[in-house]
Design an enzyme around this catalytic site. Sequence first.
Site, PDB file in Angstrom:
ATOM      1  N   LYS A 258      42.319  36.169 -13.556  1.00 37.12           N
ATOM      2  CA  LYS A 258      43.045  35.513 -14.650  1.00 37.12           C
ATOM      3  C   LYS A 258      42.116  35.241 -15.831  1.00 37.12           C
TER       4      LYS A 258
ATOM      5  N   GLY B 131      31.853  31.295  11.228  1.00 39.33           N
ATOM      6  CA  GLY B 131      32.391  30.580  12.377  1.00 39.33           C
ATOM      7  C   GLY B 131      32.911  31.550  13.416  1.00 39.33           C
TER       8      GLY B 131
ATOM      9  N   GLY C 274      50.499  48.308  -7.535  1.00 34.85           N
ATOM     10  CA  GLY C 274      50.943  46.988  -7.080  1.00 34.85           C
ATOM     11  C   GLY C 274      50.368  45.927  -8.011  1.00 34.85           C
TER      12      GLY C 274
ATOM     13  N   ILE D 236      47.448  44.132  -7.994  1.00 28.50           N
ATOM     14  CA  ILE D 236      46.073  44.271  -8.481  1.00 28.50           C
ATOM     15  C   ILE D 236      45.962  45.446  -9.451  1.00 28.50           C
TER      16      ILE D 236
ATOM     17  N   GLU E  32      50.592  56.139  -7.999  1.00 26.83           N
ATOM     18  CA  GLU E  32      51.332  55.337  -7.020  1.00 26.83           C
ATOM     19  C   GLU E  32      52.059  56.263  -6.046  1.00 26.83           C
TER      20      GLU E  32
ATOM     21  N   SER F 275      43.583  49.960  -5.088  1.00 28.96           N
ATOM     22  CA  SER F 275      44.305  48.700  -4.824  1.00 28.96           C
ATOM     23  C   SER F 275      45.600  49.059  -4.106  1.00 28.96           C
TER      24      SER F 275
ATOM     25  N   ARG G 148      45.991  44.949   1.264  1.00 29.50           N
ATOM     26  CA  ARG G 148      44.863  44.269   1.903  1.00 29.50           C
ATOM     27  C   ARG G 148      45.101  44.142   3.402  1.00 29.50           C
TER      28      ARG G 148
ATOM     29  N   ASP H   9      46.339  34.629   4.410  1.00 25.79           N
ATOM     30  CA  ASP H   9      46.376  36.102   4.430  1.00 25.79           C
ATOM     31  C   ASP H   9      46.169  36.690   5.820  1.00 25.79           C
TER      32      ASP H   9
ATOM     33  N   HIS I  43      64.009  22.426 -27.617  1.00 26.17           N
ATOM     34  CA  HIS I  43      64.131  23.493 -28.596  1.00 26.17           C
ATOM     35  C   HIS I  43      63.028  23.364 -29.636  1.00 26.17           C
TER      36      HIS I  43
HETATM   37  P1  FAD Z   1      40.744  33.918   1.514  1.00 27.01           P
HETATM   38  O1  FAD Z   1      40.910  33.397   0.146  1.00 27.01           O
HETATM   39  O2  FAD Z   1      40.449  35.361   1.686  1.00 27.01           O
HETATM   40  O3  FAD Z   1      39.560  33.050   2.144  1.00 27.01           O
HETATM   41  C1  FAD Z   1      39.043  33.332   3.393  1.00 27.01           C
HETATM   42  C2  FAD Z   1      37.649  32.767   3.449  1.00 27.01           C
HETATM   43  O4  FAD Z   1      37.205  32.771   4.803  1.00 27.01           O
HETATM   44  C3  FAD Z   1      36.599  33.550   2.670  1.00 27.01           C
HETATM   45  O5  FAD Z   1      35.791  32.680   1.928  1.00 27.01           O
HETATM   46  C4  FAD Z   1      35.770  34.234   3.744  1.00 27.01           C
HETATM   47  O6  FAD Z   1      34.441  34.451   3.381  1.00 27.01           O
HETATM   48  C5  FAD Z   1      35.873  33.213   4.854  1.00 27.01           C
HETATM   49  N1  FAD Z   1      35.640  33.740   6.198  1.00 27.01           N
HETATM   50  C6  FAD Z   1      36.199  34.815   6.782  1.00 27.01           C
HETATM   51  N2  FAD Z   1      35.801  34.914   8.086  1.00 27.01           N
HETATM   52  C7  FAD Z   1      34.983  33.856   8.292  1.00 27.01           C
HETATM   53  C8  FAD Z   1      34.280  33.405   9.416  1.00 27.01           C
HETATM   54  N3  FAD Z   1      34.348  34.007  10.597  1.00 27.01           N
HETATM   55  N4  FAD Z   1      33.515  32.290   9.274  1.00 27.01           N
HETATM   56  C9  FAD Z   1      33.418  31.629   8.100  1.00 27.01           C
HETATM   57  N5  FAD Z   1      34.090  32.026   6.998  1.00 27.01           N
HETATM   58  C10 FAD Z   1      34.858  33.116   7.101  1.00 27.01           C
HETATM   59  N6  FAD Z   1      47.255  35.151  -5.100  1.00 27.01           N
HETATM   60  C11 FAD Z   1      47.995  34.352  -5.881  1.00 27.01           C
HETATM   61  O7  FAD Z   1      48.770  33.532  -5.371  1.00 27.01           O
HETATM   62  N7  FAD Z   1      47.912  34.407  -7.247  1.00 27.01           N
HETATM   63  C12 FAD Z   1      47.085  35.284  -7.873  1.00 27.01           C
HETATM   64  O8  FAD Z   1      47.032  35.317  -9.097  1.00 27.01           O
HETATM   65  C13 FAD Z   1      46.305  36.140  -7.071  1.00 27.01           C
HETATM   66  N8  FAD Z   1      45.466  37.017  -7.646  1.00 27.01           N
HETATM   67  C14 FAD Z   1      44.698  37.819  -6.858  1.00 27.01           C
HETATM   68  C15 FAD Z   1      43.869  38.750  -7.481  1.00 27.01           C
HETATM   69  C16 FAD Z   1      43.103  39.593  -6.716  1.00 27.01           C
HETATM   70  C17 FAD Z   1      42.207  40.582  -7.399  1.00 27.01           C
HETATM   71  C18 FAD Z   1      43.133  39.489  -5.291  1.00 27.01           C
HETATM   72  C19 FAD Z   1      42.279  40.361  -4.444  1.00 27.01           C
HETATM   73  C20 FAD Z   1      43.965  38.581  -4.671  1.00 27.01           C
HETATM   74  C21 FAD Z   1      44.763  37.741  -5.446  1.00 27.01           C
HETATM   75  N9  FAD Z   1      45.634  36.829  -4.874  1.00 27.01           N
HETATM   76  C22 FAD Z   1      46.412  36.039  -5.663  1.00 27.01           C
HETATM   77  C23 FAD Z   1      45.739  36.684  -3.416  1.00 27.01           C
HETATM   78  C24 FAD Z   1      44.920  35.473  -2.946  1.00 27.01           C
HETATM   79  O9  FAD Z   1      43.591  35.627  -3.345  1.00 27.01           O
HETATM   80  C25 FAD Z   1      45.015  35.350  -1.428  1.00 27.01           C
HETATM   81  O10 FAD Z   1      46.355  35.336  -1.011  1.00 27.01           O
HETATM   82  C26 FAD Z   1      44.337  34.066  -0.977  1.00 27.01           C
HETATM   83  O11 FAD Z   1      42.989  34.042  -1.354  1.00 27.01           O
HETATM   84  C27 FAD Z   1      44.445  33.922   0.539  1.00 27.01           C
HETATM   85  O12 FAD Z   1      43.826  32.729   0.914  1.00 27.01           O
HETATM   86  P2  FAD Z   1      43.200  32.559   2.370  1.00 27.01           P
HETATM   87  O13 FAD Z   1      42.660  31.174   2.408  1.00 27.01           O
HETATM   88  O14 FAD Z   1      44.166  32.972   3.392  1.00 27.01           O
HETATM   89  O15 FAD Z   1      42.002  33.608   2.446  1.00 27.01           O
HETATM   90  P1  NAI Z   2      50.133  45.668  -3.333  1.00 25.03           P
HETATM   91  O1  NAI Z   2      50.742  45.661  -2.000  1.00 25.03           O
HETATM   92  O2  NAI Z   2      50.611  44.727  -4.364  1.00 25.03           O
HETATM   93  O3  NAI Z   2      50.260  47.125  -3.963  1.00 25.03           O
HETATM   94  C1  NAI Z   2      49.738  48.262  -3.337  1.00 25.03           C
HETATM   95  C2  NAI Z   2      50.390  49.480  -3.953  1.00 25.03           C
HETATM   96  O4  NAI Z   2      49.675  50.607  -3.524  1.00 25.03           O
HETATM   97  C3  NAI Z   2      51.839  49.659  -3.502  1.00 25.03           C
HETATM   98  O5  NAI Z   2      52.642  49.914  -4.619  1.00 25.03           O
HETATM   99  C4  NAI Z   2      51.753  50.845  -2.552  1.00 25.03           C
HETATM  100  O6  NAI Z   2      52.924  51.625  -2.533  1.00 25.03           O
HETATM  101  C5  NAI Z   2      50.594  51.619  -3.147  1.00 25.03           C
HETATM  102  N1  NAI Z   2      49.926  52.503  -2.197  1.00 25.03           N
HETATM  103  C6  NAI Z   2      49.654  52.277  -0.894  1.00 25.03           C
HETATM  104  N2  NAI Z   2      48.988  53.335  -0.361  1.00 25.03           N
HETATM  105  C7  NAI Z   2      48.825  54.235  -1.368  1.00 25.03           C
HETATM  106  C8  NAI Z   2      48.223  55.515  -1.463  1.00 25.03           C
HETATM  107  N3  NAI Z   2      47.631  56.082  -0.395  1.00 25.03           N
HETATM  108  N4  NAI Z   2      48.253  56.166  -2.637  1.00 25.03           N
HETATM  109  C9  NAI Z   2      48.841  55.594  -3.741  1.00 25.03           C
HETATM  110  N5  NAI Z   2      49.440  54.398  -3.703  1.00 25.03           N
HETATM  111  C10 NAI Z   2      49.427  53.710  -2.547  1.00 25.03           C
HETATM  112  O7  NAI Z   2      48.564  45.511  -3.066  1.00 25.03           O
HETATM  113  P2  NAI Z   2      47.357  45.192  -4.026  1.00 25.03           P
HETATM  114  O8  NAI Z   2      47.695  45.473  -5.440  1.00 25.03           O
HETATM  115  O9  NAI Z   2      46.181  45.831  -3.403  1.00 25.03           O
HETATM  116  O10 NAI Z   2      47.221  43.628  -3.874  1.00 25.03           O
HETATM  117  C11 NAI Z   2      47.076  43.064  -2.585  1.00 25.03           C
HETATM  118  C12 NAI Z   2      47.740  41.746  -2.515  1.00 25.03           C
HETATM  119  O11 NAI Z   2      46.972  40.772  -3.190  1.00 25.03           O
HETATM  120  C13 NAI Z   2      49.104  41.684  -3.187  1.00 25.03           C
HETATM  121  O12 NAI Z   2      50.117  42.175  -2.375  1.00 25.03           O
HETATM  122  C14 NAI Z   2      49.259  40.227  -3.409  1.00 25.03           C
HETATM  123  O13 NAI Z   2      49.710  39.652  -2.226  1.00 25.03           O
HETATM  124  C15 NAI Z   2      47.839  39.783  -3.700  1.00 25.03           C
HETATM  125  N6  NAI Z   2      47.670  39.652  -5.144  1.00 25.03           N
HETATM  126  C16 NAI Z   2      48.439  38.750  -5.807  1.00 25.03           C
HETATM  127  C17 NAI Z   2      48.337  38.607  -7.165  1.00 25.03           C
HETATM  128  C18 NAI Z   2      49.228  37.661  -7.852  1.00 25.03           C
HETATM  129  O14 NAI Z   2      49.858  36.860  -7.188  1.00 25.03           O
HETATM  130  N7  NAI Z   2      49.317  37.709  -9.167  1.00 25.03           N
HETATM  131  C19 NAI Z   2      47.374  39.373  -7.948  1.00 25.03           C
HETATM  132  C20 NAI Z   2      46.649  40.334  -7.155  1.00 25.03           C
HETATM  133  C21 NAI Z   2      46.789  40.421  -5.805  1.00 25.03           C
END
Ligand code: FAD
Ligand code: NAI
Length: 475
Positions: free
Chosen positions: A58, A122, A192, A194, A213, A279, A282, A322, A454
């Site tokens: 962001k 952990g 998607g 990302i 895609e 992307s 995950r 996640d 408004h």
């Molecule tokens: P995580 O945030 O992945 O945290 C897990 C933590 O556990 C990490 O710090 C890791 O190092 C630690 N860990 C793992 N295994 C161990 C272990 N054995 N011992 C100790 N520590 C450990 N979601 C949104 O809602 N809004 C967004 O705008 C958004 N943007 C995103 C943009 C990107 C580029 C990405 C990749 C994801 C985005 N997401 C967004 C998704 C969001 O980041 C995840 O859904 C969220 O972080 C999940 O939270 P979590 O606590 O389950 O796991």
């Molecule tokens: P995504 O699930 O959003 O999108 C993945 C895309 O890749 C899909 O459209 C899928 O059809 C396509 N795809 C899969 N395999 C493929 C292949 N072999 N070739 C071409 N296309 C293929 O996953 P993304 O973007 O990696 O993000 C992961 C997750 O992280 C999201 O689902 C979301 O949960 C979280 N996220 C949330 C954000 C937010 O809330 N603003 C921002 C970024 C990530």
Amino acid sequence: MSKQFDVVVIGGGPGGYIAAIRAAQLGFNVACIDEWKNDKGGPAPGGTCTNVGCIPSKALLQSSEHYEHAGHHFADHGIGVGKLSLDLAMLLGRKDGIVKQNNDGILYLFKKNKVAFFHGRGSFVAGKDGGWQIKVGGAAEEELTTKHVIIATGSNARALPGADFDEKNILSNDGALRIDKVPKKLGVIGSGVIGLEMGSVWRRLGAEVTVLEALPTFLGAVDEQIAKEAHKAFTKQGLKIELGVKISEVKTSGSGVKVIYADAKGGDKELVVDKLIVSIGRVANTIGLNAEGVGLKLDDRGAIVVDDDCKTNLDNVWAVGDVVRGPMLAHKAEEEGVAVAERIAGQHGHVNFNTIPWVIYTSPEIAWVGQTEQQLKAEGRAYKAGTFPFLANGRARALGDTTGMVKFLADAKSDEILGVHIVGPQASELISEAVVAMEFKASAEDIARICHAHPSLSEATKEAALAVDKRTLNF
Ligand code: FAD
Ligand code: NAI
């Protein structure tokens, strides 16, 4: 000697750190273990969200949007900026600073709430007296004993088979957030969340971006009408999106990446780019937990199996975020973390999966809650739809951002709101009203009868609610 806790949380992302704080608020003696390291090897709690996800993405979206506005839209307001320049190192440095503020903020919150923080990995050792022994691996090894364990170990980026992330040419979300020179040509696999957010960042900063895609439809989970509008806007901005492709090979050379693929018609194609972001979703992360050792049940995709209450198959072991089923969103992880802490305290924590909002922070933003029109059709549910375009909203005109619309879907008989879908300015903020309305089981008429300020973008929400009953006032 083993340190004794009531609750040990493994993982300090939004699921884990929020669960730890809530459990501490409820009077438990809590520890949180997180292994994320900053560039100096120190602790960096906050998980994917804080370090390589929500927050840094962001920050870059904001900076790149300013750059695009200064370069292309300020002139519409009569503002000249002379020659535009970009200090990418500073832009990335600003993002890193914001990440650090969030890491430090979480460490402060742990102190404030008396959560013991352990930096390291952990893992389960064994069950003990109805509870668990947990090892903290890393620089300073520790052994903890606890009644309850909450696993919140998050997820990792999924790689394309045969094309591992090297974070130089083939980038996951991590590398995509720290490209040190704007690539001339950038490829993105997966349109998607990302792909669209990071593709937008680098396009705004000057890269020629092509998104490949696999699916034949654009943003299949989004309401079709909204996805169509978004596709039109992204294409107009210059994002090239090819749907229905099949990637056969990714080759890297010193200077770039070649993607060999079949297009939607089966024709052989090549895309040569400087950098490639992959992307494509995950995967749940259970690496190093010793899940097998203690018999923790995983599903066939590697996610921890939980019931509706986030209970795993092991006594007093819970899992959130996640690493379990459901949308991979920070706020979903947080809600589950809070609910689990409350369940441990004997309360009735609850997460309403029907009202979890989704936001894609592109421009226009896309946000939605509840069901899409295609889902309602598939269910055979009788519904009414109402839309209102931002083109007819005074505030949007004043902002100079009239792309998109608000769309309401309501039950044909009861008028209960079943879904709200927005593509347009500030959709991420506007969606909250819809979430609240749906939580309170409001009807479209309820929203239509509420006074909205408004001029504000939220008037488009009210007008879309009026449109359900075919009585918009300004369109
Ligand atoms: P995580 O945030 O992945 O945290 C897990 C933590 O556990 C990490 O710090 C890791 O190092 C630690 N860990 C793992 N295994 C161990 C272990 N054995 N011992 C100790 N520590 C450990 N979601 C949104 O809602 N809004 C967004 O705008 C958004 N943007 C995103 C943009 C990107 C580029 C990405 C990749 C994801 C985005 N997401 C967004 C998704 C969001 O980041 C995840 O859904 C969220 O972080 C999940 O939270 P979590 O606590 O389950 O796991
Ligand atoms: P995504 O699930 O959003 O999108 C993945 C895309 O890749 C899909 O459209 C899928 O059809 C396509 N795809 C899969 N395999 C493929 C292949 N072999 N070739 C071409 N296309 C293929 O996953 P993304 O973007 O990696 O993000 C992961 C997750 O992280 C999201 O689902 C979301 O949960 C979280 N996220 C949330 C954000 C937010 O809330 N603003 C921002 C970024 C990530």
